[in-house]
Design a protein around this motif. Structure first.
Motif, mmCIF file in Angstrom:
data_model
loop_
_atom_site.group_PDB
_atom_site.id
_atom_site.type_symbol
_atom_site.label_atom_id
_atom_site.label_comp_id
_atom_site.label_asym_id
_atom_site.label_seq_id
_atom_site.Cartn_x
_atom_site.Cartn_y
_atom_site.Cartn_z
ATOM 1 N N UNK A 137 -6.045 67.394 24.252
ATOM 2 C CA UNK A 137 -5.129 66.546 23.308
ATOM 3 C C UNK A 137 -5.947 66.969 22.033
ATOM 4 N N UNK A 138 -5.007 66.826 20.788
ATOM 5 C CA UNK A 138 -5.903 66.659 19.530
ATOM 6 C C UNK A 138 -6.056 65.308 19.072
ATOM 7 N N UNK A 139 -7.177 65.084 18.306
ATOM 8 C CA UNK A 139 -7.492 63.689 17.919
ATOM 9 C C UNK A 139 -7.748 63.906 16.433
ATOM 10 N N UNK A 140 -7.536 65.114 15.649
ATOM 11 C CA UNK A 140 -7.551 65.169 14.222
ATOM 12 C C UNK A 140 -6.974 66.560 13.784
ATOM 13 N N UNK A 141 -6.687 66.635 12.781
ATOM 14 C CA UNK A 141 -6.431 67.814 11.892
ATOM 15 C C UNK A 141 -7.578 68.946 11.793
ATOM 16 N N UNK A 196 -2.316 71.926 33.069
ATOM 17 C CA UNK A 196 -2.909 71.304 32.076
ATOM 18 C C UNK A 196 -1.822 70.450 31.563
ATOM 19 N N UNK A 197 -2.697 69.196 31.155
ATOM 20 C CA UNK A 197 -1.703 68.164 30.719
ATOM 21 C C UNK A 197 -2.093 67.917 29.153
ATOM 22 N N UNK A 198 -1.132 67.810 28.363
ATOM 23 C CA UNK A 198 -0.946 67.894 26.927
ATOM 24 C C UNK A 198 0.070 66.658 26.842
ATOM 25 N N UNK A 199 -0.215 66.218 25.372
ATOM 26 C CA UNK A 199 1.067 65.339 24.977
ATOM 27 C C UNK A 199 2.028 65.767 24.717
ATOM 28 N N UNK A 200 3.169 65.211 24.760
ATOM 29 C CA UNK A 200 4.547 65.570 24.692
ATOM 30 C C UNK A 200 4.769 66.371 23.310
ATOM 31 N N UNK A 201 5.587 67.280 23.331
ATOM 32 C CA UNK A 201 5.716 67.811 22.052
ATOM 33 C C UNK A 201 6.957 67.161 21.069
ATOM 34 N N UNK A 240 1.499 55.721 17.549
ATOM 35 C CA UNK A 240 2.468 55.705 18.910
ATOM 36 C C UNK A 240 2.435 56.844 19.875
ATOM 37 N N UNK A 241 2.607 57.995 19.188
ATOM 38 C CA UNK A 241 2.618 59.117 19.977
ATOM 39 C C UNK A 241 1.770 60.229 19.462
ATOM 40 N N UNK A 242 1.861 61.630 19.896
ATOM 41 C CA UNK A 242 1.011 62.675 19.355
ATOM 42 C C UNK A 242 -0.100 63.225 20.187
ATOM 43 N N UNK A 243 -0.649 62.004 20.658
ATOM 44 C CA UNK A 243 -1.945 62.357 21.397
ATOM 45 C C UNK A 243 -2.148 61.401 22.678
ATOM 46 N N UNK A 258 3.755 59.449 26.702
ATOM 47 C CA UNK A 258 4.625 60.727 26.686
ATOM 48 C C UNK A 258 3.654 61.894 27.024
ATOM 49 N N UNK A 259 4.024 62.679 27.949
ATOM 50 C CA UNK A 259 2.950 63.764 28.270
ATOM 51 C C UNK A 259 3.788 64.937 28.990
ATOM 52 N N UNK A 260 3.097 65.988 29.112
ATOM 53 C CA UNK A 260 3.633 67.310 29.698
ATOM 54 C C UNK A 260 2.617 67.647 30.725
ATOM 55 N N UNK A 261 2.961 68.065 31.738
ATOM 56 C CA UNK A 261 2.228 68.903 32.885
ATOM 57 C C UNK A 261 2.645 70.503 32.740
ATOM 58 N N UNK A 262 1.569 71.335 32.258
ATOM 59 C CA UNK A 262 1.953 72.587 32.088
ATOM 60 C C UNK A 262 1.334 73.359 33.387
#
Ligand code: GUN
Ligand code: FE
Length: 443
Positions: A13-17, A68-73, A371-374, A382-386
């Motif tokens: 997951x991303x923690x910054x730009x 691979x788990x990522x945050x929800x888009x 709240x969301x995004x990472x 809120x997350x996704x399993x790829x």
């Protein structure tokens, strides 16, 4: 602590730009990670081997060794009423609207139709791993009611608004300045901040609103401290010429909205392709955001979004599918188109930057990054399993991948809804792919 649940897989997951801190410092990656959720909230995140001994022995762990788990888009620009008109042939923006879009949107005066489409739209978002979106309704108040009612069922964090449109559209699809103000206000009072729902004041775009309507939209925005403003900006060259003719006293396209006090920290402008430096500057100064919609911009031939320029001016940017001018609900496919759009401008879009735009960057553009995004501890789960073995091609190609950046890039290039094994919103499973060809084990 029987209310805890955990997922074990590769996690990123991303923690910054990346533009602020560089690629390497912009993300966290756990090759064998553990995501622990308590109710609707992320409780812990880290290496499985380190975390597991600190947790209760009877903690249920769902193990996905090939995932691979990522945050929800986060999709920062989409039209739910255009679900059934994807792939409308042969036109650019203004004729596309008149030929295909307006007749389709007419159907949303019927609440039963609106609810049917809203249900199918949300299912499609979740099948594609999108857990939050900024969504256009139609001019009909019932279209937004139907959308919020459908979103509530799944407890999704969603933003929607009624289109304000009082000129340059068919009579069957226009409101008036006064009714648009009144109906938008009623919708805000009923739905804004109800559970995980939020309202966006939604003038369609400058050409379909009178000065009076834009002025009332600005008044409404000033009357609530945290509602959104969502519209289109500078998408197509003929549109830009038309706006200059309709608003001869404005300095540029954005200035039309600026003169009506529609720029704010919660204002999101879709497209922003043909902008001058003053416009980038005002977007930055007001904390407004642009939704970069590469698939749509290619499909209706609008142009190439200049991400570098937006970044140089420190403008917030999110990514949007812009269904139905966009051609895929998949944010993976949208990232694929984004890569190609940037390539055509002799630049590169790093996969971590793409992931950022599709998750934390979108959340920041929507002021929801607390709240969301990472997957930070305390965030909503809120997350996704790829699934790395979702298709034969993904399986063979990812077997050769040398690291997470390459793995993400391959998902973004050849992945689509089939790659989404499961989607979770606020800790609850809201989509599970039916044909499961990988090997999940429940401990
Ligand atoms: N500009 C005004 N309305 C629309 C719309 O529905 N889609 C797109 N892509 N651009 C617009
Ligand atoms: Fe749009």
């Amino acid at each position: 602590m029987s209310h805890l649940k955990a997922w074990r897989a590769a996690i990123v997951h991303c923690i910054a730009d990346p533009k602020d801190v560089g690629i390497d410092a912009a993300y966290e990656y756990y090759q064998d990670g553990l995501l622990v959720v308590e109710g609707d909230t992320i409780y812990a995140l880290g290496d499985a081997a380190t975390l597991i001994p600190t947790l209760p022995k009877d903690l249920p762990i769902e193990h996905h060794p090939h995932a691979v788990i990522t945050p929800g888009f986060v999709d920062t620009h989409i039209h739910y009423p255009q679900t059934d008109m994807i792939g409308s042939y042969g036109e650019q923006l203004l004729t596309w609207l008149n030929t295909y879009t307006f007749p389709e949107e007419k159907k949303f005066s019927d609440k039963a139709h609106a609810r049917d489409v809203a249900d199918r739209f949300l299912k499609e978002l979740l099948r594609n791993g999108t857990t939050t979106a900024l969504v256009f309704g139609t001019v009909h108040k019932v279209s937004v009611e139907a959308f919020f009612e459908a979103s509530e069922v799944h407890n999704l964090r969603m933003i929607c608004g009624k289109v304000m449109m009082d000129r340059n559209a068919p009579d069957y699809l226009t409101d008036t300045a006064d009714t648009s103000y009144q109906e938008s206000k009623e919708l805000i009072d009923t739905w804004h901040n109800k559970g995980r729902l939020h309202y966006a004041i939604t003038p369609r775009f400058a050409p379909t609103s009178s000065e009076q309507q834009l002025q009332l939209a600005g008044k409404l925005l000033s009357e609530y401290h945290d509602v959104y403003m969502h519209t289109h900006l500078s998408e197509n060259k003929d549109e830009c010429v038309w706006v200059q003719a309709l608003f001869p006293t404005s300095n540029n396209y954005l200035d039309v909205y600026d003169q009506h006090k529609l720029l704010s920290e919660r204002s999101v402008f879709a497209h922003g392709i043909h902008l001058c430096d003053d416009e980038y500057h005002r977007l930055h100064e007001t904390g407004s955001a642009i939704a970069f919609c590469p698939s749509s911009n290619l499909f209706i031939g609008s142009g190439l979004f200049n991400l570098q320029k937006a970044e140089d001016h420190q403008v917030n940017v999110g990514m949007g599918t812009d269904i139905g001018a966009g051609t895929s609900f998949s944010m993976l496919q949208t990232m694929s188109d984004a890569y190609k759009v940037i390539q055509l401008q002799n630049q590169n879009l790093n996969p971590i930057k793409s992931l950022y735009l599709a998750t934390l960057g979108g959340a920041k553009a929507l002021r929801l990054d607390d709240k969301i995004g990472n997957l930070a501890v305390g965030s909503e789960a809120d997350f996704v399993i790829l699934d790395k073995k979702a298709t034969p091609l993904l399986t063979s190609r990812l077997a050769l991948s040398k690291g997470i950046e390459e793995t993400l890039f391959v998902f973004m290039t050849i992945g689509d809804d089939r790659a989404i094994k499961a989607t979770y919103s606020a800790g609850q499973c809201v989509h599970q792919r039916s044909s499961d060809n990988s090997s999940a084990q429940i401990n």
